[in-house]
Design a protein around this motif. Structure first.
Motif, PDB file in Angstrom:
ATOM      1  N   VAL A   1     142.317  18.403  92.331  1.00  0.00           N
ATOM      2  CA  VAL A   1     143.319  17.874  91.401  1.00  0.00           C
ATOM      3  C   VAL A   1     143.928  19.019  90.590  1.00  0.00           C
ATOM      4  N   LEU A   2     143.098  19.881  90.043  1.00  0.00           N
ATOM      5  CA  LEU A   2     143.599  20.973  89.207  1.00  0.00           C
ATOM      6  C   LEU A   2     144.455  21.956  90.005  1.00  0.00           C
ATOM      7  N   THR A   3     144.088  22.205  91.242  1.00  0.00           N
ATOM      8  CA  THR A   3     144.884  23.078  92.106  1.00  0.00           C
ATOM      9  C   THR A   3     146.254  22.466  92.372  1.00  0.00           C
ATOM     10  N   LYS A   4     146.266  21.168  92.696  1.00  0.00           N
ATOM     11  CA  LYS A   4     147.541  20.486  92.943  1.00  0.00           C
ATOM     12  C   LYS A   4     148.408  20.439  91.697  1.00  0.00           C
ATOM     13  N   VAL A   5     147.789  20.223  90.563  1.00  0.00           N
ATOM     14  CA  VAL A   5     148.541  20.199  89.298  1.00  0.00           C
ATOM     15  C   VAL A   5     149.126  21.582  89.015  1.00  0.00           C
ATOM     16  N   GLY A   6     148.361  22.624  89.270  1.00  0.00           N
ATOM     17  CA  GLY A   6     148.887  23.978  89.074  1.00  0.00           C
ATOM     18  C   GLY A   6     150.112  24.239  89.922  1.00  0.00           C
ATOM     19  N   ALA A   7     150.057  23.821  91.182  1.00  0.00           N
ATOM     20  CA  ALA A   7     151.203  23.996  92.075  1.00  0.00           C
ATOM     21  C   ALA A   7     152.391  23.162  91.613  1.00  0.00           C
ATOM     22  N   ALA A   8     152.123  21.930  91.185  1.00  0.00           N
ATOM     23  CA  ALA A   8     153.203  21.068  90.689  1.00  0.00           C
ATOM     24  C   ALA A   8     153.806  21.646  89.416  1.00  0.00           C
ATOM     25  N   ALA A   9     152.971  22.203  88.554  1.00  0.00           N
ATOM     26  CA  ALA A   9     153.469  22.830  87.328  1.00  0.00           C
ATOM     27  C   ALA A   9     154.377  24.006  87.663  1.00  0.00           C
ATOM     28  N   ASP A  10     153.934  24.829  88.588  1.00  0.00           N
ATOM     29  CA  ASP A  10     154.759  25.969  89.005  1.00  0.00           C
ATOM     30  C   ASP A  10     156.115  25.487  89.533  1.00  0.00           C
ATOM     31  N   ALA A  11     156.098  24.477  90.370  1.00  0.00           N
ATOM     32  CA  ALA A  11     157.334  23.957  90.960  1.00  0.00           C
ATOM     33  C   ALA A  11     158.265  23.365  89.908  1.00  0.00           C
ATOM     34  N   ALA A  12     157.687  22.790  88.855  1.00  0.00           N
ATOM     35  CA  ALA A  12     158.484  22.149  87.815  1.00  0.00           C
ATOM     36  C   ALA A  12     158.878  23.110  86.691  1.00  0.00           C
ATOM     37  N   GLY A  13     158.353  24.321  86.728  1.00  0.00           N
ATOM     38  CA  GLY A  13     158.642  25.268  85.661  1.00  0.00           C
ATOM     39  C   GLY A  13     157.821  25.027  84.403  1.00  0.00           C
TER      40      GLY A  13
END
Length: 90
Positions: free
Chosen positions: A48-60
């Motif tokens: 979950v935390l890995t996916k959230v990190g990637a989503a955060a990066d994508a969203a700025g």
């Protein structure tokens, strides 16, 4: 400034609504998991935390905001899931 605050308040209400939906899934997980030891799943937490990190990066969204927010959310969700698990088997 009032418009900014109104925007923040609207986003907060939407986040609460979404977290309430997420919490419903935690309740379902508590009912489904066969034993209490399955409630804390460190591999799933890391996923979950890995996916959230990637989503955060994508969203700025800076990870300095995303990571501690989700760490807290996941830990609170696990604690809540333990409560629901115990309650449904009492």
């Amino acid at each position: 400034m009032p418009e900014v605050r109104e925007g923040v308040d609207a986003i907060d209400r939407e986040l609460v609504r979404l977290i309430a939906i997420r919490t419903g899934y935690m309740e379902a997980a508590a009912r489904i998991k066969p034993d209490r030891d399955a409630v804390r799943d460190e591999a799933r937490k890391q996923d979950v935390l890995t996916k959230v990190g990637a989503a955060a990066d994508a969203a700025g969204l800076p990870r300095a905001i995303a990571e501690p927010v989700w760490e807290t959310l996941v830990e609170a969700s696990i604690a809540y899931e333990f409560t629901v698990w115990d309650k449904t088997r009492a």
